[in-house]
Design a protein around this motif. Structure first.
Motif, PDB file in Angstrom:
ATOM      1  N   ASP A 124     -11.259  -2.370  -0.635  1.00 53.87           N
ATOM      2  CA  ASP A 124     -10.152  -1.432  -0.560  1.00 53.87           C
ATOM      3  C   ASP A 124     -10.549  -0.199  -1.360  1.00 53.87           C
ATOM      4  N   GLU A 125     -10.088   0.972  -0.938  1.00 54.69           N
ATOM      5  CA  GLU A 125     -10.350   2.161  -1.736  1.00 54.69           C
ATOM      6  C   GLU A 125      -9.560   2.079  -3.028  1.00 54.69           C
ATOM      7  N   TYR A 126     -10.137   2.631  -4.081  1.00 56.78           N
ATOM      8  CA  TYR A 126      -9.427   2.640  -5.354  1.00 56.78           C
ATOM      9  C   TYR A 126      -8.370   3.733  -5.337  1.00 56.78           C
ATOM     10  N   GLU A 127      -7.416   3.583  -6.201  1.00 56.85           N
ATOM     11  CA  GLU A 127      -6.356   4.580  -6.335  1.00 56.85           C
ATOM     12  C   GLU A 127      -6.516   5.282  -7.678  1.00 56.85           C
ATOM     13  N   LEU A 128      -6.634   6.595  -7.663  1.00 57.25           N
ATOM     14  CA  LEU A 128      -6.681   7.377  -8.898  1.00 57.25           C
ATOM     15  C   LEU A 128      -5.257   7.778  -9.257  1.00 57.25           C
ATOM     16  N   VAL A 129      -4.741   7.210 -10.328  1.00 57.08           N
ATOM     17  CA  VAL A 129      -3.391   7.528 -10.779  1.00 57.08           C
ATOM     18  C   VAL A 129      -3.509   8.622 -11.833  1.00 57.08           C
ATOM     19  N   GLN A 130      -3.086   9.823 -11.481  1.00 64.01           N
ATOM     20  CA  GLN A 130      -3.247  10.962 -12.380  1.00 64.01           C
ATOM     21  C   GLN A 130      -2.269  10.862 -13.549  1.00 64.01           C
ATOM     22  N   GLU A 131      -2.806  10.984 -14.762  1.00 67.17           N
ATOM     23  CA  GLU A 131      -1.969  11.076 -15.953  1.00 67.17           C
ATOM     24  C   GLU A 131      -1.604  12.534 -16.200  1.00 67.17           C
ATOM     25  N   THR A 132      -0.383  12.763 -16.660  1.00 66.51           N
ATOM     26  CA  THR A 132       0.069  14.110 -16.996  1.00 66.51           C
ATOM     27  C   THR A 132      -0.366  14.447 -18.410  1.00 66.51           C
ATOM     28  N   MET A 133      -1.065  15.575 -18.574  1.00 66.49           N
ATOM     29  CA  MET A 133      -1.554  15.952 -19.892  1.00 66.49           C
ATOM     30  C   MET A 133      -0.392  16.144 -20.857  1.00 66.49           C
ATOM     31  N   GLY A 134      -0.484  15.505 -22.020  1.00 65.65           N
ATOM     32  CA  GLY A 134       0.550  15.636 -23.032  1.00 65.65           C
ATOM     33  C   GLY A 134       1.678  14.636 -22.895  1.00 65.65           C
ATOM     34  N   LYS A 135       1.671  13.831 -21.816  1.00 67.18           N
ATOM     35  CA  LYS A 135       2.737  12.844 -21.629  1.00 67.18           C
ATOM     36  C   LYS A 135       2.118  11.569 -21.079  1.00 67.18           C
ATOM     37  N   ASP A 146       9.246  26.608 -19.989  1.00 63.32           N
ATOM     38  CA  ASP A 146      10.305  25.641 -19.700  1.00 63.32           C
ATOM     39  C   ASP A 146      10.965  25.924 -18.359  1.00 63.32           C
ATOM     40  N   GLU A 147      11.094  27.202 -18.016  1.00 67.07           N
ATOM     41  CA  GLU A 147      11.781  27.571 -16.777  1.00 67.07           C
ATOM     42  C   GLU A 147      10.874  27.482 -15.551  1.00 67.07           C
ATOM     43  N   VAL A 148       9.569  27.750 -15.740  1.00 66.57           N
ATOM     44  CA  VAL A 148       8.647  27.766 -14.602  1.00 66.57           C
ATOM     45  C   VAL A 148       8.229  26.360 -14.205  1.00 66.57           C
ATOM     46  N   TRP A 149       7.935  25.516 -15.200  1.00 66.96           N
ATOM     47  CA  TRP A 149       7.499  24.156 -14.908  1.00 66.96           C
ATOM     48  C   TRP A 149       8.672  23.214 -15.150  1.00 66.96           C
ATOM     49  N   PRO A 150       9.083  22.505 -14.136  1.00 65.08           N
ATOM     50  CA  PRO A 150      10.368  21.793 -14.160  1.00 65.08           C
ATOM     51  C   PRO A 150      10.357  20.536 -15.025  1.00 65.08           C
ATOM     52  N   PRO A 151      11.560  19.924 -15.201  1.00 63.30           N
ATOM     53  CA  PRO A 151      11.664  18.640 -15.895  1.00 63.30           C
ATOM     54  C   PRO A 151      10.798  17.602 -15.192  1.00 63.30           C
ATOM     55  N   PRO A 152      10.620  16.379 -15.773  1.00 59.76           N
ATOM     56  CA  PRO A 152      11.506  15.767 -16.761  1.00 59.76           C
ATOM     57  C   PRO A 152      11.383  16.281 -18.186  1.00 59.76           C
ATOM     58  N   ALA A 153      10.320  16.990 -18.540  1.00 58.44           N
ATOM     59  CA  ALA A 153      10.165  17.439 -19.924  1.00 58.44           C
ATOM     60  C   ALA A 153      10.873  18.778 -20.110  1.00 58.44           C
ATOM     61  N   SER A 154      12.184  18.738 -20.379  1.00 60.37           N
ATOM     62  CA  SER A 154      12.940  19.965 -20.620  1.00 60.37           C
ATOM     63  C   SER A 154      12.848  20.318 -22.102  1.00 60.37           C
ATOM     64  N   ILE A 155      12.500  21.565 -22.400  1.00 59.08           N
ATOM     65  CA  ILE A 155      12.279  21.979 -23.786  1.00 59.08           C
ATOM     66  C   ILE A 155      13.579  22.451 -24.427  1.00 59.08           C
ATOM     67  N   LEU A 156      14.309  23.336 -23.767  1.00 59.47           N
ATOM     68  CA  LEU A 156      15.648  23.729 -24.227  1.00 59.47           C
ATOM     69  C   LEU A 156      16.685  22.820 -23.573  1.00 59.47           C
ATOM     70  N   PRO A 157      17.796  22.512 -24.281  1.00 61.50           N
ATOM     71  CA  PRO A 157      18.860  21.733 -23.638  1.00 61.50           C
ATOM     72  C   PRO A 157      19.308  22.421 -22.352  1.00 61.50           C
ATOM     73  N   SER A 158      19.129  21.748 -21.226  1.00 62.21           N
ATOM     74  CA  SER A 158      19.349  22.395 -19.930  1.00 62.21           C
ATOM     75  C   SER A 158      20.788  22.305 -19.448  1.00 62.21           C
ATOM     76  N   ASP A 159      21.559  21.395 -20.021  1.00 62.51           N
ATOM     77  CA  ASP A 159      22.925  21.182 -19.533  1.00 62.51           C
ATOM     78  C   ASP A 159      23.979  21.534 -20.574  1.00 62.51           C
ATOM     79  N   ASP A 160      23.575  22.230 -21.645  1.00 61.19           N
ATOM     80  CA  ASP A 160      24.508  22.540 -22.727  1.00 61.19           C
ATOM     81  C   ASP A 160      24.161  23.921 -23.297  1.00 61.19           C
ATOM     82  N   PRO A 161      24.774  24.985 -22.771  1.00 62.48           N
ATOM     83  CA  PRO A 161      24.455  26.341 -23.244  1.00 62.48           C
ATOM     84  C   PRO A 161      24.675  26.525 -24.746  1.00 62.48           C
ATOM     85  N   TYR A 162      25.686  25.845 -25.301  1.00 63.97           N
ATOM     86  CA  TYR A 162      25.938  25.985 -26.739  1.00 63.97           C
ATOM     87  C   TYR A 162      24.782  25.389 -27.546  1.00 63.97           C
TER      88      TYR A 162
END
Length: 465
Positions: free
Chosen positions: A47-58, A310-326
């Motif tokens: 079977d061909e192997y599967e390369l599971v890409q890890e996300t840098m920093g996570k 934070d705005e250009v590259w989407p979640p799951p890693a949100s840097i500023l609170p995205s659902d709470d403007p305060y």
């Protein structure tokens, strides 16, 4: 006369999940099986192997569970069982999938030991010096280049000895030592261009240079070797570049934000005291680092860049609170407070600008007491200002930790060590150990040496502003 037909047996191996490019080994195993069937009439189906890409920093949960000791790639999962450390994996592949394609010399223990010795030498010598020449860690680039050149001279001699006049370290076919050194060729060629050095091009390593061309053109290699100019990794780096210096806390903010998002980037090192034409063109207003170049468009000011990332590259890693403007406003407030309070007082404690060091120390202590309270409020009992993960305020303050620790030693003061900021002190340890931070956080001792070495130049630069 009746001719008997040899029966065909099929051996099916479960899919192999593999992290990073030990593709060479698996490909060679498959080619070995193809070669074997010509002689034995046994068809081995892979079977061909599967390369599971890890996300840098996570780091993924699968990686952490598969390699709980080092928590790093590569990991080979074969029939659900993990094997870690690249050269150990190479030996495992060699032992599990049979000849004729033997990776280590199978009939000569001494030759196998020599290959293992040089494989370990390569791993000790090349990765740390490639990182210096890439500009991703601090270090003397001239020294790193000289040490790599010396290592390649040793390996030129090793090639002559091991190859015995044939095409590869392994003789007629790619072997263990070919894989160990060959896996670095893409980055060796890349850092020649990034750092403007010559490593494999010299006449002194002509055998090694010719071997490198053969290795990169081999069918098991050609599809997995990243191109120094336009391969997957260099292309990603070319799209996102950071103009800066490893010692700058403001540049570190940008690198941590990008690493949290898993974005590959190229750090273009600026020479202290000499602003490049690219920097002057990219930030003509302030003429200072950091600058993020994304698809050729410049963004300046570190916390503005962090928000852009934070705005250009989407979640799951949100840097500023995205659902709470305060909550986002509170984070921005403290980020601005940190930039108003810490840099000018750190410069006084470093001795690069004149000022009352006792007063500067007292004011930083007061600021840290305020931030101790802010941590309790923002973290809500979790590990970071951002909650369960590093956020905007973690980056804003955390980027100064290297220099805070350095000026404690330079000025003989205590800032983060006191009992009054015990939550902040524990947070600082967690932040510095985070995978997105650990490789870009400058060591306090290195910063102390940096201050001593460049004190006169820093004073002159600051006086000219």
């Amino acid at each position: 006369m009746t001719h008997a037909t040899t029966s065909t047996k099929q051996k099916k191996f479960k899919k192999k999940t593999i992290y990073i490019s030990i593709c060479i080994c698996i490909s060679r195993a498959a080619r070995a099986a193809e070669s074997q069937q010509e002689h034995t009439h046994i068809v081995v189906v892979f079977d061909e192997y599967e390369l599971v890409q890890e996300t840098m920093g996570k780091k993924s949960e699968l990686l952490l569970a598969s390699n709980p000791v080092h928590k790093k790639i590569p990991v080979l999962l074969h029939r659900g069982r993990p094997i870690s450390e690249s050269l150990i994996i190479v030996q495992y592949v060699d032992e599990v999938w049979p000849p004729p394609a033997s990776i280590l010399p199978s009939d000569d223990p001494y030759a196998a030991a020599i290959h293992r010795f040089w494989g370990q030498y390569i791993d000790d010598m090349f990765p740390p010096r490639i990182r210096i020449l890439r500009g991703t860690v601090p270090g003397d680039k001239n020294k790193a280049s000289d040490e790599m050149t010396t290592a390649l001279l040793y390996l030129e001699e090793a090639f002559v000895e091991c190859s015995k006049g044939k095409q590869y370290f392994g003789g007629d076919s790619i072997g263990y030592l070919d894989i160990a050194l060959g896996s670095h060729l893409g980055w060796i060629k890349a850092v020649e261009r990034i750092a403007g050095v010559e490593l494999l091009g010299g006449a002194k390593v002509h055998n090694l240079a010719a071997w490198a061309d053969r290795f990169c053109a081999h069918p098991a290699v050609v599809d997995v070797m990243p191109d120094a100019d336009s391969g997957e990794r260099p292309a990603a780096a070319a799209e996102v570049r950071v103009l800066g210096s490893w010692a700058s806390p403001f540049v570190m903010r940008v690198m941590v934000a990008l690493r949290l998002k898993g974005v590959e980037y190229e750090l273009v090192q600026e020479t202290m005291g000499k602003k490049s034409e690219l920097l002057l063109a990219s930030n003509p207003v302030h003429k200072k680092i950091p600058v993020l170049l994304h698809r050729g468009r410049p963004i300046s000011e570190s916390l503005i860049i962090v928000q852009y990332v934070d705005e250009v590259w989407p979640p799951p890693a949100s840097i500023l609170p995205s659902d709470d403007p305060y909550a986002a406003a509170i984070h921005r407030f403290w980020g601005q407070y940190i930039d108003d309070m810490f840099p000018p007082r750190i410069r006084i404690l470093r001795g690069t600008v004149p000022g009352d060091k006792n007063k500067a120390s007292d004011e930083m202590t007061t600021a840290l007491l305020y931030l101790e309270e802010a941590f309790v409020e923002c973290s809500k009992g979790k590990q970071y200002f951002g909650g369960d993960s590093i956020g905007y305020l973690d980056i804003a303050l955390g980027s100064h930790l290297g220099w805070i620790k350095a000026v404690e030693r330079i000025a003989g003061v205590e800032l983060l060590g006191g009992a009054k900021v015990h939550n902040l002190a524990a947070w600082a340890d967690r932040f510095c150990a985070h995978p997105a931070v650990v490789d870009v956080m400058p060591d306090a001792d290195v910063l102390v040496e940096f201050t001593a070495k460049h004190a006169d130049l820093m004073r002159a630069l600051l006086a000219s502003k």
